[in-house]
Design a protein around this motif. Sequence first.
Motif, short mmCIF file in Angstrom:
data_model
loop_
_atom_site.label_atom_id
_atom_site.label_comp_id
_atom_site.label_asym_id
_atom_site.label_seq_id
_atom_site.Cartn_x
_atom_site.Cartn_y
_atom_site.Cartn_z
N LEU A 9 0.84 -1.19 0.00
CA LEU A 9 0.00 0.00 0.00
C LEU A 9 0.87 1.24 0.00
O LEU A 9 1.73 1.42 0.87
N ALA A 10 0.68 2.08 -0.99
CA ALA A 10 1.37 3.37 -1.06
C ALA A 10 0.29 4.46 -1.04
O ALA A 10 -0.58 4.48 -1.91
N VAL A 11 0.36 5.33 -0.05
CA VAL A 11 -0.68 6.33 0.15
C VAL A 11 -0.07 7.72 0.17
O VAL A 11 0.97 7.94 0.80
N LYS A 44 -2.48 8.56 15.31
CA LYS A 44 -1.56 7.61 15.93
C LYS A 44 -1.57 6.30 15.14
O LYS A 44 -0.51 5.72 14.85
N ALA A 45 -2.76 5.85 14.76
CA ALA A 45 -2.88 4.61 13.98
C ALA A 45 -2.24 4.76 12.61
O ALA A 45 -1.62 3.81 12.09
N LEU A 46 -2.37 5.93 12.01
CA LEU A 46 -1.72 6.19 10.72
C LEU A 46 -0.21 6.07 10.84
O LEU A 46 0.44 5.43 10.01
N ALA A 47 0.33 6.72 11.85
CA ALA A 47 1.78 6.67 12.06
C ALA A 47 2.25 5.24 12.28
O ALA A 47 3.29 4.82 11.76
N GLU A 48 1.47 4.47 13.04
CA GLU A 48 1.84 3.07 13.30
C GLU A 48 1.73 2.23 12.03
O GLU A 48 2.55 1.32 11.81
N ALA A 49 0.72 2.52 11.21
CA ALA A 49 0.58 1.78 9.95
C ALA A 49 1.80 1.98 9.06
O ALA A 49 2.23 1.07 8.35
N GLY A 50 2.37 3.18 9.12
CA GLY A 50 3.55 3.47 8.32
C GLY A 50 4.77 2.67 8.72
O GLY A 50 5.76 2.62 7.97
N ASP A 51 4.73 2.03 9.88
CA ASP A 51 5.83 1.18 10.32
C ASP A 51 5.80 -0.20 9.67
O ASP A 51 6.78 -0.94 9.74
N ARG A 52 4.67 -0.55 9.07
CA ARG A 52 4.57 -1.85 8.41
C ARG A 52 5.46 -1.86 7.16
O ARG A 52 5.53 -0.86 6.43
N THR A 53 6.08 -2.98 6.90
CA THR A 53 7.01 -3.05 5.77
C THR A 53 6.32 -2.92 4.42
O THR A 53 6.95 -2.55 3.43
N ASN A 54 5.02 -3.23 4.37
CA ASN A 54 4.29 -3.17 3.10
C ASN A 54 3.49 -1.88 2.94
O ASN A 54 2.70 -1.75 2.00
N VAL A 55 3.69 -0.92 3.84
CA VAL A 55 2.92 0.33 3.79
C VAL A 55 3.84 1.54 3.73
O VAL A 55 4.79 1.65 4.52
N GLN A 56 3.56 2.43 2.80
CA GLN A 56 4.25 3.71 2.70
C GLN A 56 3.20 4.82 2.75
O GLN A 56 2.22 4.76 2.01
#
Length: 261
Positions: A147-149, A171-183
Amino acid sequence: MSGSKWLIGELRRLRESAGLTQEAWGTKLHFSTSHVGAVERGERPALPDYLHAVDKVFGTTLLAFYREHIRGEWAPSWYRPFIDYENRATLLRIYQPNLVPGLLQTEDYARALLQALNVGPGELDPTLAARLDRQDLVTRAASPCRLAVVLDESSLRRCVGGGEVMRDQLKALAEAGDRTNVQIHVVPLATPAYVGLLGPLVLAAVEGRTIGYLEGHLEGRVIESPEAVTDLEVIWEAVRAYALPCAQSQELMMKVGETWT
Protein backbone atom coordinates in the motif's frame (compact mmCIF):
# COMPACT_ATOMS: atom_id res chain seq x y z
CA MET A 1 -29.94 -16.23 -4.36
CA SER A 2 -27.67 -13.57 -2.88
CA GLY A 3 -24.53 -14.50 -1.00
CA SER A 4 -26.05 -13.19 2.22
CA LYS A 5 -29.14 -15.40 1.93
CA TRP A 6 -27.01 -18.46 1.17
CA LEU A 7 -24.85 -17.73 4.20
CA ILE A 8 -27.85 -17.44 6.52
CA GLY A 9 -29.15 -20.79 5.32
CA GLU A 10 -25.73 -22.41 5.64
CA LEU A 11 -25.30 -21.19 9.21
CA ARG A 12 -28.68 -22.63 10.17
CA ARG A 13 -27.88 -25.91 8.38
CA LEU A 14 -24.53 -26.23 10.19
CA ARG A 15 -26.12 -25.64 13.59
CA GLU A 16 -28.91 -28.14 12.97
CA SER A 17 -26.53 -30.77 11.56
CA ALA A 18 -24.45 -30.40 14.72
CA GLY A 19 -27.58 -31.08 16.77
CA LEU A 20 -27.29 -27.79 18.65
CA THR A 21 -29.97 -25.41 19.83
CA GLN A 22 -29.43 -21.71 19.18
CA GLU A 23 -28.50 -21.34 22.83
CA ALA A 24 -25.89 -24.13 22.71
CA TRP A 25 -24.50 -22.84 19.41
CA GLY A 26 -24.19 -19.34 20.86
CA THR A 27 -22.45 -20.67 23.96
CA LYS A 28 -19.79 -22.36 21.83
CA LEU A 29 -19.26 -19.17 19.82
CA HIS A 30 -19.50 -16.80 22.81
CA PHE A 31 -22.47 -15.00 21.25
CA SER A 32 -25.89 -14.54 22.80
CA THR A 33 -28.88 -16.67 21.85
CA SER A 34 -30.67 -13.55 20.65
CA HIS A 35 -27.74 -12.72 18.36
CA VAL A 36 -27.77 -16.22 16.86
CA GLY A 37 -31.53 -16.06 16.32
CA ALA A 38 -31.39 -12.61 14.72
CA VAL A 39 -28.71 -13.81 12.27
CA GLU A 40 -30.69 -16.92 11.31
CA ARG A 41 -33.86 -14.89 10.78
CA GLY A 42 -32.00 -12.42 8.57
CA GLU A 43 -32.67 -9.59 11.00
CA ARG A 44 -28.97 -9.12 11.68
CA PRO A 45 -26.16 -9.63 9.15
CA ALA A 46 -23.55 -12.31 9.74
CA LEU A 47 -20.46 -10.15 10.23
CA PRO A 48 -16.77 -11.13 10.17
CA ASP A 49 -16.40 -11.48 13.96
CA TYR A 50 -19.29 -13.96 14.06
CA LEU A 51 -18.07 -15.90 11.02
CA HIS A 52 -14.53 -16.03 12.39
CA ALA A 53 -15.91 -17.61 15.56
CA VAL A 54 -17.84 -20.21 13.52
CA ASP A 55 -14.74 -21.03 11.46
CA LYS A 56 -12.59 -21.37 14.56
CA VAL A 57 -14.99 -23.67 16.41
CA PHE A 58 -16.36 -25.74 13.54
CA GLY A 59 -13.52 -25.69 11.00
CA THR A 60 -15.52 -23.98 8.26
CA THR A 61 -14.39 -21.35 5.75
CA LEU A 62 -17.34 -18.97 5.96
CA LEU A 63 -15.22 -15.86 6.50
CA ALA A 64 -13.44 -16.53 3.20
CA PHE A 65 -16.87 -16.87 1.53
CA TYR A 66 -17.94 -13.59 3.09
CA ARG A 67 -14.85 -11.79 1.80
CA GLU A 68 -15.26 -13.15 -1.72
CA HIS A 69 -19.02 -12.93 -2.18
CA ILE A 70 -20.62 -10.69 0.45
CA ARG A 71 -18.23 -7.94 1.53
CA GLY A 72 -19.01 -6.00 -1.65
CA GLU A 73 -22.73 -6.01 -0.82
CA TRP A 74 -22.02 -3.76 2.16
CA ALA A 75 -19.39 -1.55 0.57
CA PRO A 76 -20.57 1.98 -0.30
CA SER A 77 -22.44 1.90 -3.60
CA TRP A 78 -19.90 4.14 -5.29
CA TYR A 79 -17.03 1.77 -4.42
CA ARG A 80 -18.60 -1.57 -5.36
CA PRO A 81 -17.47 -1.53 -9.02
CA PHE A 82 -13.85 -1.56 -7.82
CA ILE A 83 -14.07 -4.13 -4.99
CA ASP A 84 -13.02 -7.14 -7.08
CA TYR A 85 -9.92 -5.37 -8.37
CA GLU A 86 -9.02 -4.24 -4.85
CA ASN A 87 -9.36 -7.79 -3.55
CA ARG A 88 -6.93 -9.11 -6.17
CA ALA A 89 -4.42 -6.26 -6.11
CA THR A 90 -0.80 -6.82 -5.14
CA LEU A 91 -0.19 -3.06 -4.93
CA LEU A 92 -2.62 -0.24 -4.23
CA ARG A 93 -1.60 3.38 -4.77
CA ILE A 94 -4.07 5.77 -3.15
CA TYR A 95 -4.23 9.53 -3.17
CA GLN A 96 -6.72 11.23 -0.87
CA PRO A 97 -6.83 15.02 -0.42
CA ASN A 98 -9.67 15.19 2.09
CA LEU A 99 -9.96 12.09 4.28
CA VAL A 100 -8.04 9.14 5.65
CA PRO A 101 -8.54 6.23 3.19
CA GLY A 102 -10.80 3.39 4.28
CA LEU A 103 -7.94 0.88 4.39
CA LEU A 104 -6.29 2.95 7.14
CA GLN A 105 -9.30 4.17 9.12
CA THR A 106 -9.84 3.34 12.78
CA GLU A 107 -13.23 1.98 13.77
CA ASP A 108 -14.29 5.23 15.48
CA TYR A 109 -13.17 7.39 12.56
CA ALA A 110 -14.93 5.14 10.05
CA ARG A 111 -18.14 5.10 12.10
CA ALA A 112 -18.19 8.89 12.44
CA LEU A 113 -17.52 9.32 8.73
CA LEU A 114 -20.25 6.89 7.66
CA GLN A 115 -22.71 8.67 9.94
CA ALA A 116 -21.71 11.99 8.36
CA LEU A 117 -22.33 10.43 4.95
CA ASN A 118 -25.88 9.60 6.07
CA VAL A 119 -25.55 5.82 6.11
CA GLY A 120 -28.78 4.63 7.70
CA PRO A 121 -28.90 2.97 11.16
CA GLY A 122 -29.83 -0.41 9.68
CA GLU A 123 -26.86 -0.35 7.31
CA LEU A 124 -24.29 1.31 9.55
CA ASP A 125 -22.92 -1.76 11.39
CA PRO A 126 -22.58 -4.06 8.34
CA THR A 127 -21.14 -1.23 6.23
CA LEU A 128 -18.66 -0.44 8.97
CA ALA A 129 -17.76 -4.13 9.37
CA ALA A 130 -17.20 -4.49 5.63
CA ARG A 131 -14.95 -1.43 5.59
CA LEU A 132 -12.85 -2.63 8.52
CA ASP A 133 -12.66 -6.16 7.13
CA ARG A 134 -11.22 -4.80 3.87
CA GLN A 135 -8.15 -3.82 5.88
CA ASP A 136 -7.25 -7.51 5.98
CA LEU A 137 -5.83 -6.96 2.49
CA VAL A 138 -3.00 -4.98 4.08
CA THR A 139 -2.68 -6.56 7.54
CA ARG A 140 -2.95 -10.30 6.74
CA ALA A 141 0.10 -12.41 7.50
CA ALA A 142 0.24 -14.20 4.14
CA SER A 143 1.01 -12.11 1.05
CA PRO A 144 -0.33 -8.76 2.25
CA CYS A 145 -1.07 -6.18 -0.41
CA ARG A 146 1.51 -3.40 -0.68
CA LEU A 147 0.00 0.00 0.00
CA ALA A 148 1.37 3.37 -1.06
CA VAL A 149 -0.68 6.33 0.15
CA VAL A 150 -0.38 10.06 -0.42
CA LEU A 151 -2.48 12.31 1.82
CA ASP A 152 -2.93 16.02 1.78
CA GLU A 153 -2.25 17.49 5.21
CA SER A 154 -5.78 18.85 5.22
CA SER A 155 -7.00 15.26 5.66
CA LEU A 156 -5.11 15.17 8.97
CA ARG A 157 -6.65 18.41 10.15
CA ARG A 158 -10.29 17.90 9.13
CA CYS A 159 -12.22 16.89 12.22
CA VAL A 160 -14.07 13.58 11.89
CA GLY A 161 -15.68 12.37 15.10
CA GLY A 162 -13.98 14.79 17.49
CA GLY A 163 -10.53 15.42 18.91
CA GLU A 164 -10.03 12.05 20.61
CA VAL A 165 -11.06 10.17 17.47
CA MET A 166 -8.65 12.24 15.38
CA ARG A 167 -5.80 11.80 17.84
CA ASP A 168 -6.26 8.02 17.80
CA GLN A 169 -6.60 8.01 14.03
CA LEU A 170 -3.34 9.87 13.45
CA LYS A 171 -1.56 7.61 15.93
CA ALA A 172 -2.88 4.61 13.98
CA LEU A 173 -1.72 6.19 10.72
CA ALA A 174 1.78 6.67 12.06
CA GLU A 175 1.84 3.07 13.30
CA ALA A 176 0.58 1.78 9.95
CA GLY A 177 3.55 3.47 8.32
CA ASP A 178 5.83 1.18 10.32
CA ARG A 179 4.57 -1.85 8.41
CA THR A 180 7.01 -3.05 5.77
CA ASN A 181 4.29 -3.17 3.10
CA VAL A 182 2.92 0.33 3.79
CA GLN A 183 4.25 3.71 2.70
CA ILE A 184 2.47 6.92 3.71
CA HIS A 185 3.42 10.33 2.34
CA VAL A 186 1.89 13.68 3.23
CA VAL A 187 1.68 16.78 1.05
CA PRO A 188 2.24 19.75 3.40
CA LEU A 189 -0.57 22.25 3.80
CA ALA A 190 1.79 25.04 2.71
CA THR A 191 2.08 23.50 -0.77
CA PRO A 192 0.63 25.79 -3.46
CA ALA A 193 -2.28 24.60 -5.61
CA TYR A 194 -1.43 21.33 -7.36
CA VAL A 195 -3.16 18.81 -9.60
CA GLY A 196 -4.15 16.52 -6.73
CA LEU A 197 -6.71 19.03 -5.51
CA LEU A 198 -8.98 17.86 -8.34
CA GLY A 199 -9.84 14.77 -6.30
CA PRO A 200 -8.85 11.34 -4.99
CA LEU A 201 -7.66 8.44 -7.10
CA VAL A 202 -6.67 4.80 -6.71
CA LEU A 203 -4.38 2.67 -8.88
CA ALA A 204 -4.47 -1.11 -8.41
CA ALA A 205 -1.86 -3.51 -9.76
CA VAL A 206 -3.84 -6.60 -10.72
CA GLU A 207 -2.37 -9.59 -12.54
CA GLY A 208 0.16 -7.66 -14.59
CA ARG A 209 -2.00 -4.64 -15.39
CA THR A 210 -3.03 -1.44 -13.66
CA ILE A 211 -6.66 -0.47 -13.03
CA GLY A 212 -7.68 3.03 -12.00
CA TYR A 213 -10.57 4.22 -9.90
CA LEU A 214 -12.10 7.66 -9.49
CA GLU A 215 -14.70 8.38 -6.82
CA GLY A 216 -17.83 10.46 -7.26
CA HIS A 217 -20.86 11.39 -5.19
CA LEU A 218 -23.23 8.98 -6.97
CA GLU A 219 -20.96 6.32 -8.42
CA GLY A 220 -17.37 5.19 -8.82
CA ARG A 221 -15.61 5.08 -12.16
CA VAL A 222 -13.37 2.11 -12.90
CA ILE A 223 -10.69 3.14 -15.40
CA GLU A 224 -9.41 0.27 -17.55
CA SER A 225 -8.30 2.03 -20.72
CA PRO A 226 -4.47 1.81 -20.90
CA GLU A 227 -4.28 5.39 -22.16
CA ALA A 228 -6.44 6.75 -19.35
CA VAL A 229 -4.57 4.69 -16.75
CA THR A 230 -1.29 6.11 -18.03
CA ASP A 231 -2.71 9.60 -17.55
CA LEU A 232 -3.68 8.72 -13.97
CA GLU A 233 -0.19 7.36 -13.29
CA VAL A 234 1.28 10.66 -14.49
CA ILE A 235 -1.04 12.48 -12.08
CA TRP A 236 -0.03 10.11 -9.26
CA GLU A 237 3.65 10.79 -9.82
CA ALA A 238 3.03 14.54 -10.01
CA VAL A 239 1.15 14.43 -6.71
CA ARG A 240 3.76 12.28 -4.99
CA ALA A 241 6.47 14.72 -6.06
CA TYR A 242 4.91 17.30 -3.70
CA ALA A 243 4.81 14.91 -0.74
CA LEU A 244 7.28 14.55 2.09
CA PRO A 245 9.37 11.36 2.47
CA CYS A 246 7.87 8.67 4.69
CA ALA A 247 9.90 9.52 7.81
CA GLN A 248 9.08 13.23 7.64
CA SER A 249 5.45 12.41 6.87
CA GLN A 250 5.28 10.22 9.96
CA GLU A 251 6.72 13.02 12.08
CA LEU A 252 4.11 15.41 10.68
CA MET A 253 1.28 12.96 11.42
CA MET A 254 2.42 12.60 15.01
CA LYS A 255 2.85 16.36 15.39
CA VAL A 256 -0.64 17.08 14.04
CA GLY A 257 -2.01 14.29 16.24
CA GLU A 258 -0.73 16.13 19.32
CA THR A 259 -2.81 19.19 18.35
CA TRP A 260 -6.07 17.23 18.66
CA THR A 261 -7.36 17.54 22.21
